[in-house]
Motif scaffolding. Structure first.
Motif, PDB file in Angstrom:
ATOM      1  N   UNK A 282       0.834  -1.206   0.000  1.00 16.24           N
ATOM      2  CA  UNK A 282       0.000   0.000   0.000  1.00 16.24           C
ATOM      3  C   UNK A 282       0.862   1.246   0.000  1.00 16.24           C
ATOM      4  N   UNK A 283       1.906   1.210   0.824  1.00 14.07           N
ATOM      5  CA  UNK A 283       2.740   2.408   0.980  1.00 14.07           C
ATOM      6  C   UNK A 283       4.000   2.055   1.742  1.00 14.07           C
ATOM      7  N   UNK A 284       4.957   2.980   1.678  1.00 17.64           N
ATOM      8  CA  UNK A 284       6.142   2.899   2.528  1.00 17.64           C
ATOM      9  C   UNK A 284       6.115   4.087   3.487  1.00 17.64           C
ATOM     10  N   UNK A 285       6.697   3.887   4.672  1.00 14.77           N
ATOM     11  CA  UNK A 285       7.004   5.006   5.549  1.00 14.77           C
ATOM     12  C   UNK A 285       8.480   4.919   5.903  1.00 14.77           C
ATOM     13  N   UNK A 286       9.062   6.083   6.173  1.00 18.91           N
ATOM     14  CA  UNK A 286      10.515   6.169   6.369  1.00 18.91           C
ATOM     15  C   UNK A 286      10.894   6.099   7.847  1.00 18.91           C
ATOM     16  N   UNK A 287      10.068   5.467   8.654  1.00 12.12           N
ATOM     17  CA  UNK A 287      10.193   5.562  10.116  1.00 12.12           C
ATOM     18  C   UNK A 287       9.518   4.363  10.748  1.00 12.12           C
ATOM     19  N   UNK A 288       9.627   4.273  12.072  1.00 13.12           N
ATOM     20  CA  UNK A 288       8.929   3.252  12.833  1.00 13.12           C
ATOM     21  C   UNK A 288       7.444   3.618  12.889  1.00 13.12           C
ATOM     22  N   UNK A 289       6.579   2.641  13.032  1.00 15.72           N
ATOM     23  CA  UNK A 289       5.146   2.898  13.150  1.00 15.72           C
ATOM     24  C   UNK A 289       4.778   3.308  14.559  1.00 15.72           C
ATOM     25  N   UNK A 290       3.731   4.097  14.671  1.00 18.22           N
ATOM     26  CA  UNK A 290       3.189   4.474  15.958  1.00 18.22           C
ATOM     27  C   UNK A 290       1.689   4.216  15.869  1.00 18.22           C
ATOM     28  N   UNK A 291       1.134   3.221  16.507  1.00 13.93           N
ATOM     29  CA  UNK A 291       1.591   2.521  17.708  1.00 13.93           C
ATOM     30  C   UNK A 291       2.302   1.179  17.510  1.00 13.93           C
ATOM     31  N   UNK A 292       2.675   0.773  16.308  1.00 13.00           N
ATOM     32  CA  UNK A 292       3.290  -0.555  16.160  1.00 13.00           C
ATOM     33  C   UNK A 292       4.588  -0.694  16.975  1.00 13.00           C
ATOM     34  N   UNK A 293       5.331   0.407  17.126  1.00  8.03           N
ATOM     35  CA  UNK A 293       6.595   0.354  17.867  1.00  8.03           C
ATOM     36  C   UNK A 293       6.381  -0.128  19.307  1.00  8.03           C
ATOM     37  N   UNK A 294       5.237   0.226  19.887  1.00 10.72           N
ATOM     38  CA  UNK A 294       5.008  -0.102  21.297  1.00 10.72           C
ATOM     39  C   UNK A 294       4.958  -1.625  21.514  1.00 10.72           C
ATOM     40  N   UNK A 295       4.092  -2.372  20.796  1.00 11.02           N
ATOM     41  CA  UNK A 295       4.129  -3.829  20.988  1.00 11.02           C
ATOM     42  C   UNK A 295       5.418  -4.466  20.465  1.00 11.02           C
ATOM     43  N   UNK A 296       5.967  -3.971  19.361  1.00 11.31           N
ATOM     44  CA  UNK A 296       7.179  -4.603  18.810  1.00 11.31           C
ATOM     45  C   UNK A 296       8.355  -4.468  19.774  1.00 11.31           C
ATOM     46  N   UNK A 297       8.573  -3.275  20.296  1.00 11.66           N
ATOM     47  CA  UNK A 297       9.704  -3.085  21.210  1.00 11.66           C
ATOM     48  C   UNK A 297       9.460  -3.802  22.541  1.00 11.66           C
ATOM     49  N   UNK A 298       8.192  -3.995  22.902  1.00  6.38           N
ATOM     50  CA  UNK A 298       7.881  -4.753  24.126  1.00  6.38           C
ATOM     51  C   UNK A 298       8.238  -6.225  23.969  1.00  6.38           C
ATOM     52  N   UNK A 299       8.271  -6.699  22.733  1.00  5.31           N
ATOM     53  CA  UNK A 299       8.579  -8.109  22.473  1.00  5.31           C
ATOM     54  C   UNK A 299      10.038  -8.342  22.145  1.00  5.31           C
ATOM     55  N   UNK A 300      10.772  -7.279  21.833  1.00  2.00           N
ATOM     56  CA  UNK A 300      12.140  -7.454  21.342  1.00  2.00           C
ATOM     57  C   UNK A 300      13.077  -7.829  22.494  1.00  2.00           C
ATOM     58  N   UNK A 301      13.778  -8.943  22.332  1.00  2.00           N
ATOM     59  CA  UNK A 301      14.700  -9.411  23.360  1.00  2.00           C
ATOM     60  C   UNK A 301      16.097  -8.835  23.110  1.00  2.00           C
ATOM     61  N   UNK A 302      16.505  -8.754  21.853  1.00  2.00           N
ATOM     62  CA  UNK A 302      17.825  -8.226  21.506  1.00  2.00           C
ATOM     63  C   UNK A 302      17.942  -6.777  21.967  1.00  2.00           C
ATOM     64  N   UNK A 303      19.155  -6.384  22.260  1.00  2.00           N
ATOM     65  CA  UNK A 303      19.442  -4.976  22.529  1.00  2.00           C
ATOM     66  C   UNK A 303      19.273  -4.220  21.207  1.00  2.00           C
ATOM     67  N   UNK A 304      18.465  -3.185  21.205  1.00  2.00           N
ATOM     68  CA  UNK A 304      18.207  -2.458  19.962  1.00  2.00           C
ATOM     69  C   UNK A 304      19.329  -1.458  19.654  1.00  2.00           C
ATOM     70  N   UNK A 305      20.085  -1.059  20.671  1.00  2.57           N
ATOM     71  CA  UNK A 305      21.063   0.029  20.489  1.00  2.57           C
ATOM     72  C   UNK A 305      22.165  -0.323  19.476  1.00  2.57           C
ATOM     73  N   UNK A 306      22.805  -1.516  19.573  1.00  2.00           N
ATOM     74  CA  UNK A 306      23.833  -1.841  18.567  1.00  2.00           C
ATOM     75  C   UNK A 306      23.270  -1.869  17.143  1.00  2.00           C
ATOM     76  N   UNK A 307      22.013  -2.281  17.018  1.00  2.30           N
ATOM     77  CA  UNK A 307      21.390  -2.342  15.687  1.00  2.30           C
ATOM     78  C   UNK A 307      21.224  -0.923  15.131  1.00  2.30           C
ATOM     79  N   UNK A 308      20.737  -0.017  15.966  1.00  2.31           N
ATOM     80  CA  UNK A 308      20.539   1.374  15.516  1.00  2.31           C
ATOM     81  C   UNK A 308      21.883   2.009  15.154  1.00  2.31           C
ATOM     82  N   UNK A 309      22.876   1.735  15.988  1.00  2.00           N
ATOM     83  CA  UNK A 309      24.209   2.300  15.777  1.00  2.00           C
ATOM     84  C   UNK A 309      24.819   1.757  14.472  1.00  2.00           C
TER      85      UNK A 309
END
Ligand code: AMP
Ligand code: GLY
Length: 423
Positions: A282-309
């Motif tokens: 349907x479309x692309x967005x250039x960012x994380x979704x809101x509110x999708x980020x809330x459940x996704x980050x609540x489930x993420x076990x890996x440290x997100x910081x090294x990935x972002x870096x």
């Protein structure tokens, strides 16, 4: 390390909450942030479009990584600016952010690289657009080419409605310059899903599946909003579809962007329509979704910081993310009247009681601090997120949290996550 997060919504609160758990992080700043971040991040009074101010702040405070939440600073070129100054920043360049900033750009990209999407044509001439609409018939979809704060998509049930929309956009300039062109496309049916992948411009790291609930009322009725709730995982994205989306959409999109001379770094958000075990973008967005980020980050076990870096540095080495087995559901509590006009300044009760429930976290969005009390300050006010062994248990937790919270005129959907249970 020191991190600066740009944005002030539920997505940014969830990012701050997740990053604060990383052993790599010494201090987080968030501009402008929100009162929910108290104790996790220091909020900074700078608007998301104040690129000069944000750049000065990052230099003066020796920020090691800046993470951009919303699309506006991206389309204004914040990433290009930070990179010129030698500052590490997570997000796409201005050229790459066109993937969200121009529907025409994204549709042409999909056409060129064989990514399945609704049939379409782009127009800047009113007569040519009207002729195309008459030729195609209704229902049909009219989209403002540029950014339109979520209001630029008209699902027209009749040819006249579509032509009126074209007149509003191209002739009456209801969306200003963003409406110099329109995309007219085939009306798709099915169930929507949100798909995300981290990328350094070459390598990709897909996230778990998620689904948003865009309409304001239960049963997907009423006008579209920024999102009234989300959950993960989303069973509509079967394992087979997941692998196909990575192969047939994510990788060719990232390869295509590189081939076009605007490599895409950051998180890519793909909106999909799924029907009969097949999909179209349907479309692309250039960012994380809101509110999708809330459940996704609540489930993420890996440290997100090294990935972002690593994405910011252009060298993503992580091969797979680890996830908690649990499901997570975020129920948005909004101000009465949203997505139309709404009141502000109502005192919110019960936040501590909701946060005290095991498996519940309240992410703030449109809140403010007034006379020592948390009050409403936006349309989407809170994202009450619950987790549990499966989606049913997570729904129960999230609504347990919601039940503790009240203010004058609060509105919620009561059916967040039900689509997952209906499968
Ligand atoms: P977009 O900003 O392009 O994602 O559009 C916003 C919303 O409009 C989507 O989430 C869909 O609910 C709906 N939409 C967009 N394009 C179409 C389409 N071609 N057919 C049906 N619904 C659409
Ligand atoms: N939840 C949809 C969005 O972030 O655009």
């Amino acid at each position: 390390m020191k991190i600066l997060v740009i944005g002030g919504g539920g997505r940014e609160h969830a990012l701050v909450w997740k990053m604060a758990q990383s052993p790599l992080v010494e201090k987080i700043f968030c501009a402008p942030g929100n009162p929910g971040m108290n104790g996790l991040a220091e909020t900074v009074h700078l608007a998301v479009d104040n690129i000069d101010g944000l750049c000065d702040f990052a230099q003066q405070h020796f920020i090691d990584l800046t993470v951009v939440g919303p699309e506006l600073p991206l389309t204004l070129g914040i990433v290009d600016r930070f990179k010129v100054e030698g500052l590490a920043i997570f997000g796409p360049s201005k050229a790459a952010a066109q993937i969200e900033g121009s529907k025409g750009f994204s549709k042409d990209l999909m056409a060129k690289y064989g990514i399945k999407t609704a049939a379409y044509a782009s127009f800047s001439d009113r007569e040519a657009a009207a002729a195309y609409i008459r030729d195609q018939g209704a229902p049909i979809v009219v989209k403002v080419d540029g950014l339109a704060a979520g209001k630029g998509v008209i699902l027209a049930q009749t040819e006249q409605e579509a032509i009126d929309a074209v007149d509003d956009i191209l002739v009456k300039k209801a969306f200003g310059d963003a409406g110099d062109a329109v995309v007219i496309e085939e009306f798709l049916t099915g169930e929507e899903a949100s798909f995300f992948a981290f990328t350094d411009g070459k390598n990709i790291l897909p996230l778990a599946s998620a689904q948003d609930h865009k309409q304001i009322f239960d049963g997907d009725k009423g006008p579209n909003t920024g999102g009234m709730g989300a959950y993960s995982p989303a069973p509509v994205v079967t394992d087979v579809l997941y692998d196909r989306i990575v192969k047939e959409v994510v990788q060719p999109t990232i390869d295509g962007m590189a081939a076009e001379g605007c490599p895409y770094c950051g998180i890519l958000f793909i909106g999909l329509m799924i029907e009969n075990d097949d999909f179209k973008v349907l479309e692309y967005n250039a960012r994380f979704g809101d509110p999708e980020a809330q459940p996704l980050l609540s489930r993420m076990k890996s440290d997100v910081v090294p990935v972002l870096l690593d994405c910011a540095r252009g060298e993503l080495t992580t091969k797979a993310l680890e996830w908690h087995d649990r499901a997570a559901v975020c129920v948005v509590m909004a101000s009465g009247g949203y997505p139309g006009d709404y009141a502000k300044g109502d005192v919110i009760n019960g936040l501590d009681a909701a946060n005290a429930i095991d498996g519940v976290r309240v992410f703030h969005a449109g809140t403010a601090l007034k006379d020592g009390k948390i009050v409403t300050a936006g349309g989407r006010v809170l994202g009450v997120t619950g987790w549990g062994d499966d989606v049913a248990a997570a729904i129960k937790k999230a609504y347990e949290g919601v039940a503790k919270i009240s203010w004058n005129g609060a509105q919620i959907r009561t059916d967040i996550g039900q689509k997952a249970l209906n499968r």
